[in-house]
Design an enzyme around this catalytic site. Structure first.
Site, PDB file in Angstrom:
ATOM      1  CD  GLN A 116     -22.241   2.546  12.441  1.00  0.00           C
ATOM      2  OE1 GLN A 116     -21.853   1.840  13.407  1.00  0.00           O
ATOM      3  NE2 GLN A 116     -22.309   2.148  11.212  1.00  0.00           N
ATOM      4  NE  ARG A 121     -22.390   9.718   7.381  1.00  0.00           N
ATOM      5  CZ  ARG A 121     -23.783   9.987   6.700  1.00  0.00           C
ATOM      6  NH1 ARG A 121     -24.016   9.660   5.699  1.00  0.00           N
ATOM      7  NH2 ARG A 121     -24.451  10.404   7.646  1.00  0.00           N
ATOM      8  CE1 TYR A 170     -23.547  11.786   3.175  1.00  0.00           C
ATOM      9  CE2 TYR A 170     -21.539  11.047   2.760  1.00  0.00           C
ATOM     10  CZ  TYR A 170     -22.135  11.739   3.493  1.00  0.00           C
ATOM     11  OH  TYR A 170     -21.914  12.019   4.823  1.00  0.00           O
ATOM     12  CG  ASP A 197     -22.359   9.995  11.044  1.00  0.00           C
ATOM     13  OD1 ASP A 197     -22.607  11.258  10.859  1.00  0.00           O
ATOM     14  OD2 ASP A 197     -22.637   9.229  10.411  1.00  0.00           O
ATOM     15  CB  SER A 246     -25.853   9.378  11.499  1.00  0.00           C
ATOM     16  OG  SER A 246     -25.462   9.146  10.254  1.00  0.00           O
TER      17      SER A 246
HETATM   18  P1  NAD Z   1     -28.050  12.259   2.492  1.00  0.00           P
HETATM   19  O1  NAD Z   1     -28.562  12.846   3.813  1.00  0.00           O
HETATM   20  O2  NAD Z   1     -26.872  12.687   1.933  1.00  0.00           O
HETATM   21  O3  NAD Z   1     -29.289  12.026   1.387  1.00  0.00           O
HETATM   22  C1  NAD Z   1     -30.673  11.602   1.750  1.00  0.00           C
HETATM   23  C2  NAD Z   1     -31.163  10.486   0.930  1.00  0.00           C
HETATM   24  O4  NAD Z   1     -31.516  11.341  -0.546  1.00  0.00           O
HETATM   25  C3  NAD Z   1     -30.150   9.572   0.516  1.00  0.00           C
HETATM   26  O5  NAD Z   1     -30.584   8.093   0.714  1.00  0.00           O
HETATM   27  C4  NAD Z   1     -29.892   9.864  -0.731  1.00  0.00           C
HETATM   28  O6  NAD Z   1     -29.887   8.416  -1.638  1.00  0.00           O
HETATM   29  C5  NAD Z   1     -31.181  10.365  -1.300  1.00  0.00           C
HETATM   30  N1  NAD Z   1     -31.366  11.021  -2.813  1.00  0.00           N
HETATM   31  C6  NAD Z   1     -30.430  11.600  -3.407  1.00  0.00           C
HETATM   32  N2  NAD Z   1     -30.981  12.143  -4.735  1.00  0.00           N
HETATM   33  C7  NAD Z   1     -32.187  11.501  -4.709  1.00  0.00           C
HETATM   34  C8  NAD Z   1     -33.107  11.611  -5.591  1.00  0.00           C
HETATM   35  N3  NAD Z   1     -32.837  12.248  -6.909  1.00  0.00           N
HETATM   36  N4  NAD Z   1     -34.065  10.911  -5.497  1.00  0.00           N
HETATM   37  C9  NAD Z   1     -34.459  10.122  -4.394  1.00  0.00           C
HETATM   38  N5  NAD Z   1     -33.592  10.212  -3.351  1.00  0.00           N
HETATM   39  C10 NAD Z   1     -32.546  10.837  -3.488  1.00  0.00           C
HETATM   40  O7  NAD Z   1     -27.973  10.576   2.951  1.00  0.00           O
HETATM   41  P2  NAD Z   1     -27.710  10.156   4.487  1.00  0.00           P
HETATM   42  O8  NAD Z   1     -28.847  10.069   4.959  1.00  0.00           O
HETATM   43  O9  NAD Z   1     -26.512  10.995   5.029  1.00  0.00           O
HETATM   44  O10 NAD Z   1     -27.335   8.559   4.229  1.00  0.00           O
HETATM   45  C11 NAD Z   1     -26.468   8.228   3.047  1.00  0.00           C
HETATM   46  C12 NAD Z   1     -25.984   7.031   3.326  1.00  0.00           C
HETATM   47  O11 NAD Z   1     -24.963   6.879   4.313  1.00  0.00           O
HETATM   48  C13 NAD Z   1     -27.227   5.792   3.623  1.00  0.00           C
HETATM   49  O12 NAD Z   1     -27.081   4.330   3.216  1.00  0.00           O
HETATM   50  C14 NAD Z   1     -26.874   5.636   5.009  1.00  0.00           C
HETATM   51  O13 NAD Z   1     -27.425   4.507   5.505  1.00  0.00           O
HETATM   52  C15 NAD Z   1     -25.185   5.501   4.916  1.00  0.00           C
HETATM   53  N6  NAD Z   1     -24.504   5.763   6.375  1.00  0.00           N
HETATM   54  C16 NAD Z   1     -23.677   5.244   6.843  1.00  0.00           C
HETATM   55  C17 NAD Z   1     -23.188   5.452   7.990  1.00  0.00           C
HETATM   56  C18 NAD Z   1     -22.052   4.688   8.514  1.00  0.00           C
HETATM   57  O14 NAD Z   1     -21.291   4.790   9.606  1.00  0.00           O
HETATM   58  N7  NAD Z   1     -21.857   3.396   7.976  1.00  0.00           N
HETATM   59  C19 NAD Z   1     -23.552   6.243   8.793  1.00  0.00           C
HETATM   60  C20 NAD Z   1     -24.557   7.112   8.297  1.00  0.00           C
HETATM   61  C21 NAD Z   1     -25.053   6.911   7.090  1.00  0.00           C
END
Ligand code: NAD
Length: 375
Positions: free
Chosen positions: A128, A123, A231, A131, A134
């Site tokens: 991006q 990430r 994450y 990804d 995403s």
């Molecule tokens: P994910 O699919 O792994 O998880 C989904 C969500 O569930 C996450 O937000 C996580 O914090 C939440 N979660 C886990 N345990 C939980 C609990 N007990 N109660 C409530 N919520 C809970 O996550 P994702 O969609 O892959 O995203 C993770 C992070 O990565 C986000 O901040 C996203 O913005 C970031 N991201 C960054 C990039 C980049 O290129 N910079 C790209 C994609 C995502």
């Protein structure tokens, strides 16, 4: 290079790893593209659409082309027969379900095939456009709300009519990552009153910026819940108990709950107990987006919609495949954007693990499993 695109074999997998638009670009880059017959049909892309952009169509199983391909693009982990038929040293790129891939990697190592897992795309800003988690989660979050709206026996927006007023639906999104934020935005667009929770502090502002109310236990553990990769961490039993206490009374009042909570490499956290489901009103809907990872709700049955006292719980395990045209187009674009990282100046394959993106994604190389994240 010769790039092969296989037809997916897993039940319900309607996506394909190339679309006519990406085929055109791959051919423009000087590659040959060979598509297994009918690979794109389920996503709305017939063989003729690929041929029109310059691809060749191979028979089922890819025929003689299988042993000539440099790279195999796929969505899900291909079956063993396909891997065994590839030439030594070929590269397979797909959503290979790496955390549970250990035993499945033997045929790759037997042929010194490099397996690259799109799930392990780091990430970071540079990655991006590659990804796939995403791109697919975003569509899945949208689709989850559409599924919820279809299962819900009432309207989502407030409607003031001559015959009376329809109250807006109350929707609660648990987990505000990529899928959750899109679910919030979609539910808001449909007119629901939306709230959301997450364990990562960064999510608070993002939820608020979409016009939803943020609900969470904001203690010291919450403040440290995000990993360097963005994450969530696995939360302690104490935290989860406090979280359950906070959300229980809220869930009882919701019409629609969409759960998306995941922790990489672990079973999904259980956020909705049987008692919480029983506290909801008949007609309410839960869409459990974590169903394929064990589910966020205790009563979720993967692949089924179950009815518990009038509350329906949908355990769709592959929501992106319910939007196969867009999901394929974005996934194919992710692969196209990744390809230059493994292409040398002469247009030939170079697996350069000095590149941090490539290094993160490689599961097997030269006959060995090299990723320590594979379990
Ligand atoms: P994910 O699919 O792994 O998880 C989904 C969500 O569930 C996450 O937000 C996580 O914090 C939440 N979660 C886990 N345990 C939980 C609990 N007990 N109660 C409530 N919520 C809970 O996550 P994702 O969609 O892959 O995203 C993770 C992070 O990565 C986000 O901040 C996203 O913005 C970031 N991201 C960054 C990039 C980049 O290129 N910079 C790209 C994609 C995502």
């Amino acid at each position: 290079m010769k790039i092969l695109v296989s037809k997916e074999t897993e039940a319900g997998e309607l996506r394909v790893a190339a679309v006519p638009d990406t085929v055109k670009k791959l051919i423009g880059l000087g590659h040959d593209v060979i598509i297994e017959t009918d690979a794109g049909v389920a996503a709305g892309f017939p063989d003729s659409a690929f041929e029109a952009e310059g691809a060749s169509i191979a028979p089922a199983g890819l025929g003689d082309s299988l042993g000539e391909g440099d790279i195999l693009f796929c969505v899900r982990r291909p079956n063993e027969a396909l891997i065994s038929g590839l030439k030594d040293g070929a590269v397979v790129i797909g959503l290979l379900d790496p955390f549970s891939a250990k035993d499945a990697l033997a045929p790759y190592n037997a042929k010194k095939i490099a397996a690259l897992a799109m799930e392990f795309t780091p990430r970071i800003t540079r990655a991006q456009s590659m990804d796939a988690l995403s791109s697919q989660s975003n569509l899945a979050g949208y689709r989850a709300v559409i599924e919820a709206a279809a299962l819900y026996g009432r309207a989502m927006p407030m409607m003031m009519t001559a015959a009376g007023t329809v109250a807006p639906a109350k929707a609660f999104v648990m987990g505000a990552g990529v899928a959750g934020l899109q679910a919030i935005a979609t539910a808001r667009r449909l007119g629901a009153v939306v709230s959301a929770t997450d364990v990562r502090p960064a999510a608070k502002e993002q939820v608020a910026s979409l016009g939803a109310k943020f609900i969470a236990v904001e203690d010291e553990e919450f403040k440290a819940a995000e990993t360097a990769g963005g994450y969530a961490k696995q939360m302690s039993d104490e935290y989860q108990a406090k979280q359950a206490e906070l959300t229980a009374s809220h869930i009882a009042k919701q019409d629609i709950v969409v759960t998306t909570a995941l922790i990489p490499g672990r079973p999904a956290p259980k956020l909705i107990s049987k008692e919480m489901v029983e506290s909801m009103s008949p007609g309410a809907v839960i869409v459990d987006m974590a169903a394929a990872n064990g589910g966020n709700c205790e009563l979720t049955k993967p692949g089924e919609v179950v009815d518990i006292g009038g509350v329906r719980i949908a355990g769709f395990t592959n929501l992106p495949a319910r939007l196969p045209a867009d999901a394929s187009a974005l996934y194919a674009k992710n692969l196209l954007n990744f390809l230059p990282l493994i292409t040398g100046e002469d247009g030939q394959l170079v697996l350069d693990t000095d590149d941090e993106i490539v290094a993160a994604m490689v599961l097997t190389q030269n006959g060995e499993t090299v990723s320590d994240r594979v379990q």
